[in-house]
Design an enzyme around this catalytic site. Structure first.
Site, PDB file in Angstrom:
ATOM      1  CE1 TYR A 178      33.330  47.434  42.938  1.00  0.00           C
ATOM      2  CE2 TYR A 178      33.367  47.913  45.272  1.00  0.00           C
ATOM      3  CZ  TYR A 178      32.959  47.127  44.223  1.00  0.00           C
ATOM      4  OH  TYR A 178      32.163  46.032  44.460  1.00  0.00           O
ATOM      5  CE  LYS A 188      28.172  38.512  31.258  1.00  0.00           C
ATOM      6  NZ  LYS A 188      27.747  37.117  31.155  1.00  0.00           N
ATOM      7  CG  ASP A 235      27.965  34.522  33.336  1.00  0.00           C
ATOM      8  OD1 ASP A 235      29.169  34.539  33.016  1.00  0.00           O
ATOM      9  OD2 ASP A 235      27.049  34.693  32.503  1.00  0.00           O
ATOM     10  CG  ASP A 288      32.970  43.506  46.694  1.00  0.00           C
ATOM     11  OD1 ASP A 288      33.106  42.827  47.720  1.00  0.00           O
ATOM     12  OD2 ASP A 288      32.405  44.620  46.693  1.00  0.00           O
ATOM     13  CG  ASP A 297      31.828  38.629  50.227  1.00  0.00           C
ATOM     14  OD1 ASP A 297      33.038  38.752  50.506  1.00  0.00           O
ATOM     15  OD2 ASP A 297      30.962  39.442  50.614  1.00  0.00           O
TER      16      ASP A 297
END
Ligand SMILES: NC(=O)c1ccc[n+]([C@@H]2O[C@H](COP(=O)([O-])OP(=O)(O)OC[C@H]3O[C@@H](n4cnc5c(N)ncnc54)[C@H](O)[C@@H]3O)[C@@H](O)[C@H]2O)c1
Length: 351
Positions: free
Chosen positions: A131, A182, A215, A239, A243
């Site tokens: 970001y 990851k 994941d 992020d 959610d």
């Protein structure tokens, strides 16, 4: 207070009403100062984040209560990027704290899960990663176009968010911290996360640590959310999974967040956006803003007051005193009034 745009201008006044009732009930004192930064000011004056704003907030304020930014008349979203990302980066608000707490069992989409299963804190790194806006586009608009977006991870940035997660667990007496990355595919950036995590966790011997690939974390949060107390992850993954967490606990209308730097002025906001589709109708759910206020109050050290605010929200859910998005028929203002009455009544209970 920065109500911002759309329903931000409807929910923040209600949150302030509830905070005022709380302050009065507990003889605390708040000084609210409202700033009109948002689309309207940008369109009429060309101003997004005014000059000197960051220094003023850092020096003269204890906390920021923020609504939302986003207006269909500003398709570039420039004002939102300047103001919200500007504050996050310039105040160095490196912690994005996203509590996932089921306040009423009817609100989760998961079958047979209750308040004890869905109660975790997600810490998202808030100032780095994908970001930061480093990258570029080459041969734009041609068949040979190349787009590059850099993932920036610094030793300092990774270490301070991981340390914050462990410190939080220790402070709250929580047993488990899960770091998610990851590193099997992102072999440079997330190798750093792996090494820093291995180093920092040694200082918190009483806390059980765990690592999950992102994941797997997403699957496990749905399969068995009760296994998590504290999750810490990078900006992009945080992020997304925060959610996911918000939905486990009842969705956007309820989710609060904190953008925190323990040494600066921190910013608290509901997770939802400006919702132009319902703005002006008086039906926006103010509970996310009230729960963000509770986080703010707790951050200021008023833990019992924060719990009182959450109790009022729990009572509203229990008694179905809610806005249409949660199946009720109260307006934003009616719900704000009801919550303020509840909080004022807590004085009688305490006295
Ligand atoms: N932090 C922020 O300021 C922030 C965050 C997300 C989106 N945005 C901006 O908000 C604008 C709208 O974005 P979006 O539609 O993707 O997301 P949104 O959160 O504004 O709305 C998504 C959906 O949820 C509903 N909703 C959201 N909050 C609600 C509430 N409190 N009560 C009842 N219903 C609610 C909306 O009506 C809409 O149907 C865009 O300009 C976007 O950039 C800002």
């Amino acid at each position: 207070m920065i109500p911002g745009d759309g329903i931000g201008r409807e929910v923040i006044p209600e949150a302030c009403k509830v905070l005022r009732a709380m302050a009065e009930a507990s003889r605390r004192k708040f000084d609210f100062v409202e700033f009109d930064w948002g689309a309207e000011k940008f369109l009429s004056e060309g101003v997004t984040l005014p000059a000197g704003a960051v220094e003023m907030l850092r020096n003269d304020f204890d906390a920021i209560l923020f609504g939302a930014l986003g207006d269909p008349r500003v398709p570039s979203n420039k004002h939102a990027a300047d103001i919200l990302l500007g504050l996050r980066f310039k105040l160095d608000l490196f912690v994005n704290a996203r509590p996932v707490e089921l306040l009423d069992p009817r609100l989760t989409p998961l079958r047979d899960r209750g308040e004890r299963d869905i109660r975790m804190m997600i810490f998202r790194e808030n100032t780095e990663g994908l970001y930061v806006g480093v990258g570029g586009i080459f041969k734009k608009g041609t068949p040979d176009e190349v787009a590059v977006q850099e993932d920036v991870n610094t030793r300092k940035g990774v270490e301070r968010i991981i340390r914050y997660a462990f410190d939080y667990a220790r402070r709250k007496g929580l047993k488990r911290v899960c770091m998610s990355d990851k590193s099997n595919a992102l072999t440079f950036a997330h190798d750093l996360w792996q090494r820093v995590f291995a180093e920092v966790r040694k200082e918190y011997a009483e806390i059980e640590w765990r690592h999950l690939y992102i994941d797997t974390l997403a699957m496990e949060m749905v399969r068995d959310p009760g296994q998590f107390d504290v999750i810490v992850t990078c900006n992009l993954f945080g992020d997304i999974v925060s959610d996911l967490g918000a939905q486990l606990a009842g969705g956007l209308g309820l989710a609060p967040s904190g953008n925190i730097n323990p040494e600066s002025t921190s910013l608290f906001e509901p997770v939802h956006g400006s919702a132009p589709n319902i703005a002006g109708k008086g039906i926006a759910n103010p509970l996310g803003a009230v729960l963000a206020s509770a986080m703010m109050v707790e951050h200021l050290g008023w833990t019992a007051n924060a719990e009182n605010l959450r109790q009022a929200v729990r009572a509203a859910l229990r008694e179905n005193r809610v806005t249409p998005d949660l199946g009720g028929n109260l307006s934003t203002r009616e719900l704000g009034d009801w919550l303020a009455d509840q909080v004022a009544g807590q004085r009688a209970a305490q006295a």
